[in-house]
Design an enzyme around this catalytic site. Sequence first.
Site, PDB file in Angstrom:
ATOM      1  N   HIS A 119       0.879  -1.166   0.000  1.00  0.00           N
ATOM      2  CA  HIS A 119       0.000   0.000   0.000  1.00  0.00           C
ATOM      3  C   HIS A 119       0.921   1.221   0.000  1.00  0.00           C
ATOM      4  O   HIS A 119       2.018   1.175   0.562  1.00  0.00           O
ATOM      5  CB  HIS A 119      -0.835   0.101   1.279  1.00  0.00           C
TER       6      HIS A 119
ATOM      7  N   ASP B 172       2.331   1.930   3.354  1.00  0.00           N
ATOM      8  CA  ASP B 172       3.292   0.964   3.927  1.00  0.00           C
ATOM      9  C   ASP B 172       4.713   1.413   3.648  1.00  0.00           C
ATOM     10  O   ASP B 172       5.602   1.219   4.464  1.00  0.00           O
ATOM     11  CB  ASP B 172       3.190  -0.427   3.265  1.00  0.00           C
TER      12      ASP B 172
ATOM     13  N   ASP C 116      -5.802 -13.833   9.041  1.00  0.00           N
ATOM     14  CA  ASP C 116      -4.632 -13.700   8.154  1.00  0.00           C
ATOM     15  C   ASP C 116      -3.464 -14.583   8.571  1.00  0.00           C
ATOM     16  O   ASP C 116      -2.313 -14.125   8.655  1.00  0.00           O
ATOM     17  CB  ASP C 116      -4.149 -12.236   8.109  1.00  0.00           C
TER      18      ASP C 116
ATOM     19  N   ASP D  64      -0.684 -12.494   2.129  1.00  0.00           N
ATOM     20  CA  ASP D  64      -1.371 -11.512   2.975  1.00  0.00           C
ATOM     21  C   ASP D  64      -1.553 -12.201   4.329  1.00  0.00           C
ATOM     22  O   ASP D  64      -2.662 -12.570   4.719  1.00  0.00           O
ATOM     23  CB  ASP D  64      -2.709 -11.119   2.338  1.00  0.00           C
TER      24      ASP D  64
HETATM   25  C1  XUL Z   1      -7.586  -6.742   4.213  1.00  0.00           C
HETATM   26  C2  XUL Z   1      -6.764  -7.140   3.073  1.00  0.00           C
HETATM   27  C3  XUL Z   1      -5.892  -6.074   2.508  1.00  0.00           C
HETATM   28  C4  XUL Z   1      -5.783  -6.101   1.019  1.00  0.00           C
HETATM   29  C5  XUL Z   1      -4.997  -4.958   0.434  1.00  0.00           C
HETATM   30  O1  XUL Z   1      -8.360  -7.755   4.717  1.00  0.00           O
HETATM   31  O2  XUL Z   1      -6.793  -8.270   2.659  1.00  0.00           O
HETATM   32  O3  XUL Z   1      -4.642  -6.195   3.098  1.00  0.00           O
HETATM   33  O4  XUL Z   1      -5.180  -7.283   0.594  1.00  0.00           O
HETATM   34  O5  XUL Z   1      -5.512  -3.734   0.787  1.00  0.00           O
HETATM   35 CO    CO Z   2      -5.745  -9.201   1.138  1.00  0.00          CO
END
Ligand code: XUL
Ligand code: CO
Length: 441
Positions: free
Chosen positions: A100, A103, A308, A338
């Site tokens: 992002h 980031d 995650d 991720d």
């Molecule tokens: C949030 C998510 C994000 C996207 C990118 O749940 O998955 O990190 O992958 O904005």
């Molecule tokens: Co994501």
Amino acid sequence: MKEFFPQIPYVRYEGAKSYNPFAFRHYDPERVILGKPMREHLRFAMSYWHTMCADGTDMFGVGTNVKTYGESDPMEIAKAKAYAAFEFMDKLSIDYFCFHDRDIAPEGRTLGESCERLDIISDLIAELMREHSKKVLWGTANCFGNPRYMHGAGTAPNADVFAFAAAQIKKALDVTIKLGGQGYVYWGGREGYETLLNTDMALELDNLAFLLKLTSDYARKKGFRGDFYIEPKPKEPTKHQYDFDAATVCGFLAKHGLDKDFRLNIEANHATLAGHTFEHELCVARVNGAFGSIDANQGDMLLGWDTDQFPTNVYDTTLCMLEVLRAGGFTNGGLNFDAKVRRGSFTWEDVALGYIAGMDAFALGLIKAAEIIEDGRLDTFLKERYSSYSTGIGKKISDRTVTLDELDAYARELGDITTNISGRQEYLESIVNDILFGERS
Ligand code: XUL
Ligand code: CO
């Protein structure tokens, strides 16, 4: 050059019998599977946000793995973080990364200052990418973290917020293009609602589509040839996220004429939050011609939020890679981790071990999915199951040459239907088990 992670060695493939925790037991980048090296099948990417930024902070406590890289000034932290990121990718043999805007460079007091900071850090990152031969899988804009986005970005009730989001995405696209990004992701962070009592859904969805159109047209005009992805997620942070799941997003894209230029970035944990399997979401993307990229992680089936976790469930990675192979493999997409280590796994060794576990789980998934295809029993069964559409009335249905009157006349002659055959689900599941765990594997 300063070494940030002396405790992490360069990780190499040592084979399934290795007991070295800092070795791949299954990911052998140059091993050819179905005519292509594993490295090209899997296209692993490091997520900048979890890996380089997230420090384990949760609503009950502060970070447990502080990620300031020995610096205190935000821009110095960003620079050190960039050097550390490339060392980490080198050590883990990861070719791509995803980021992002916020980031890589800290947000400034004004949009102008934020953009200048992005210019400085992206210059450094471009140089490091050349030096280390790394590529950007995709970039994105964080249009959810700052309090200005409390009610959404493209779906905000406040037009000033819409304008700010558009400008922020424009810059994130510039940076992605500058770094040669192969994709650009739109995750609708706060694009949803908490209650319909204060929400004009029609206006919000139309505005969201307009934002996608404006910004994607801009990128195309600037010569961006990569993929645009929408990343579906059903809930969290909002109670209802508009990009609920793959099917919802495909409908939205088609309604707004965006389906030709947008694909999907499917995330395992988002799939299960939506009440679907990971492979279901991938299959929906594939059959709609929208298969694009993957956010590789896994959720906890006993929890209702996005945990995650690093993906370690080989059954899931196998069914995922089967979908990827059936889709013809990745073009511009890949497997972006991720994923983050648990708060109690607070060392950098844990982060490396998390990646090794995830990469090995996907390598195994690829190997097993290829075996399922080579074995052929599932594909043969599937073909056979629909074979009635290859002859007689079925062929006419397939060719779309049959009329309703013809079907009516045909059905009246049938009497009761005696031609159904078993779906054989349990047998098919046992074939998958045999391939995963059986004597011949
Ligand atoms: C949030 C998510 C994000 C996207 C990118 O749940 O998955 O990190 O992958 O904005
Ligand atoms: Co994501």
